[in-house]
Write a protein that holds these residues in place. Sequence first.
Motif, PDB file in Angstrom:
ATOM      1  N   CYS A 163       1.246  -1.643   0.006  1.00  0.00           N
ATOM      2  CA  CYS A 163      -0.243  -0.059   0.011  1.00  0.00           C
ATOM      3  C   CYS A 163       0.994   1.389  -0.299  1.00  0.00           C
ATOM      4  O   CYS A 163       1.880   1.226  -0.139  1.00  0.00           O
ATOM      5  N   ARG A 164       0.662   2.234  -0.344  1.00  0.00           N
ATOM      6  CA  ARG A 164       1.178   3.551  -0.464  1.00  0.00           C
ATOM      7  C   ARG A 164       0.040   4.766   0.262  1.00  0.00           C
ATOM      8  O   ARG A 164      -1.273   4.478   0.024  1.00  0.00           O
ATOM      9  N   VAL A 165       0.562   5.193   1.269  1.00  0.00           N
ATOM     10  CA  VAL A 165       0.347   5.950   2.644  1.00  0.00           C
ATOM     11  C   VAL A 165       0.898   7.364   2.413  1.00  0.00           C
ATOM     12  O   VAL A 165       1.864   7.716   1.655  1.00  0.00           O
ATOM     13  N   ASP A 166      -0.241   8.445   2.323  1.00  0.00           N
ATOM     14  CA  ASP A 166       0.057  10.607   1.967  1.00  0.00           C
ATOM     15  C   ASP A 166       0.262  10.783   3.924  1.00  0.00           C
ATOM     16  O   ASP A 166      -0.003  11.918   3.395  1.00  0.00           O
ATOM     17  N   SER A 167       0.231  10.282   4.374  1.00  0.00           N
ATOM     18  CA  SER A 167       0.404  10.749   5.859  1.00  0.00           C
ATOM     19  C   SER A 167       0.778   9.847   7.126  1.00  0.00           C
ATOM     20  O   SER A 167       0.819   8.801   6.947  1.00  0.00           O
ATOM     21  N   PRO A 168       1.730  10.778   8.052  1.00  0.00           N
ATOM     22  CA  PRO A 168       2.001  10.076   9.402  1.00  0.00           C
ATOM     23  C   PRO A 168       0.737   9.069   9.917  1.00  0.00           C
ATOM     24  O   PRO A 168       0.453   8.201  10.277  1.00  0.00           O
TER      25      PRO A 168
END
Length: 545
Positions: free
Chosen positions: A496-501
């Motif tokens: 998966c790809r995440v965009d925030s802490p």
Amino acid sequence: MPKLNGAEAIVEGLLAHGVDTVFGIPGIQLDPLFDALHARQGQIRTLHTRHEQGAAFMAMGYAQVSGRTGVFAAVPGPGLLNAMAAVSTAVAGGLPVLGLTGQIPSYQIGQGLGMAHELRDQLAAARGVVEWAERADHPHQVPALMEDAFRAMLSGRPGPAILEMAPDRLALSEEVAVRESPAAERAPSPDQELINQAAARLKNARCPAILIGGGTLSVTGPVKRLAEQLQAPVISTISARGVLPDDHPLSYTILAGQHIWERVDVALVIGTRFTAPALAWGRQDEVDVIRIDIDQEAVSRPVSAAVEIVTSADKGLLALLDTLEPGSVDRGAYLAFCAEADRSVQEQLATLGSLPELSSTLRSTLPADGVVVADVTQLGSFVRYAMPAYAPRTIMGPGFQATLGYALPAALGVKTAEPGRPVVAVCGDGGFMFTVQELATAVHHRIPVVAVVLDNASFGNVKTIQANSYGGRHIAVDLTNPDFVALGRSFGIDSCRVDSPDAFGEALTRALQADSPQLIVVPIGEVPSIWDMIKRPPSQGVPRH
């Protein structure tokens, strides 16, 4: 005496020394060895990898987390050379890693016939990296050579060794005197007069400090006792993170230690090369240095100390504890200065973009005994220097070699040695692509590590140097990356790809609960460098006229 071929003698030697895992890749010059491993599958696991460098890094990670010898097997010539980047990293980490390799047929060695995998002098190449590299010419020589190899790896400062054997010698059978596991060599006892001198200096110190390195990983109790008796701060190098847990009031990272050093009058330095403090922290003529080191030569490098004690960390610390007279000492003002130095460092760390929040998320999600294997990447460096550690062998890196591509395969070795502990590899996009093929190894052998890839489409550390030191004249640092999520899924890995802490924390929580390899991609823009906070000798040197 039993009749064994050379390969069987090697496997019996591994068993005699407690080896339970071999990482490697088979090949024609190693066919007898892998056949001997097949016969002992119930006692030794053989985990095949996708690259020899990966195999050696896995052996390194195995040794790094367990303290036991990691073993890899690689074909001669290009196979061994592929592995040597990892072997040199094991040298930097002071880790016992045994490399088993083949040769061309014994009757052709040195003739320059252009045989497959032939090197002009393979042993000379290996000896340029490791202190012990030998060839077994006959099966009956193997037990003694194996003892010599393990003695070299485990005596004094640990390090890797290489044993080679030609394929016709591996297949040759003769009577072999199989030996029982030899007793470990004992470290020399400390010189009591030197212990007395060290104790007197520490007793009279106004502002003592204890600086610890990788040689103290197994002496957490004595370090804590001495620190509390002296009421002295313990400054942990990045190789000793967690020896004194970071929630202990006397525990400080090397970042805070640099500032504490400004007040130190007596420093007890244990099990560390002492390179950065001696060469970059200053005050050489003002700090009374006491060294404890197992290595006779290292104890005087890079500068001599007032007291130099050659012994193991445990023997040296126990001798000091027995010699120092108990007593109360008021170091309130000094310890308040130390705490203020640490607060100042924490304030600086908070300015480093998204790094502190990502590190905090990683720390809060992992249990105290979880392991982070950090590559040479911006978050990896932040983790190694600044993320709290609560137990030894929980934050790991590639030592002074700073080898890109270390983290993923080393994490697989860590998880193999300690399957009950969660393991996270922190990788930059550049370094990740050096050893990305070992994702297949993770899937094939069902090794449930979590790989975190920081994606900034560049060799970020080098790009920062070019920006700061070369006027932004960027060259050879921008990268064209694959779709890492699609790449991971192509191996059969949940990705998966995440965009925030916050999203990173949620993804990491799910990944750690899974019983399979996981990949998390974290886009990261330009961030300030932690290296500006670190006092160390410049790797690029200083121009001299």
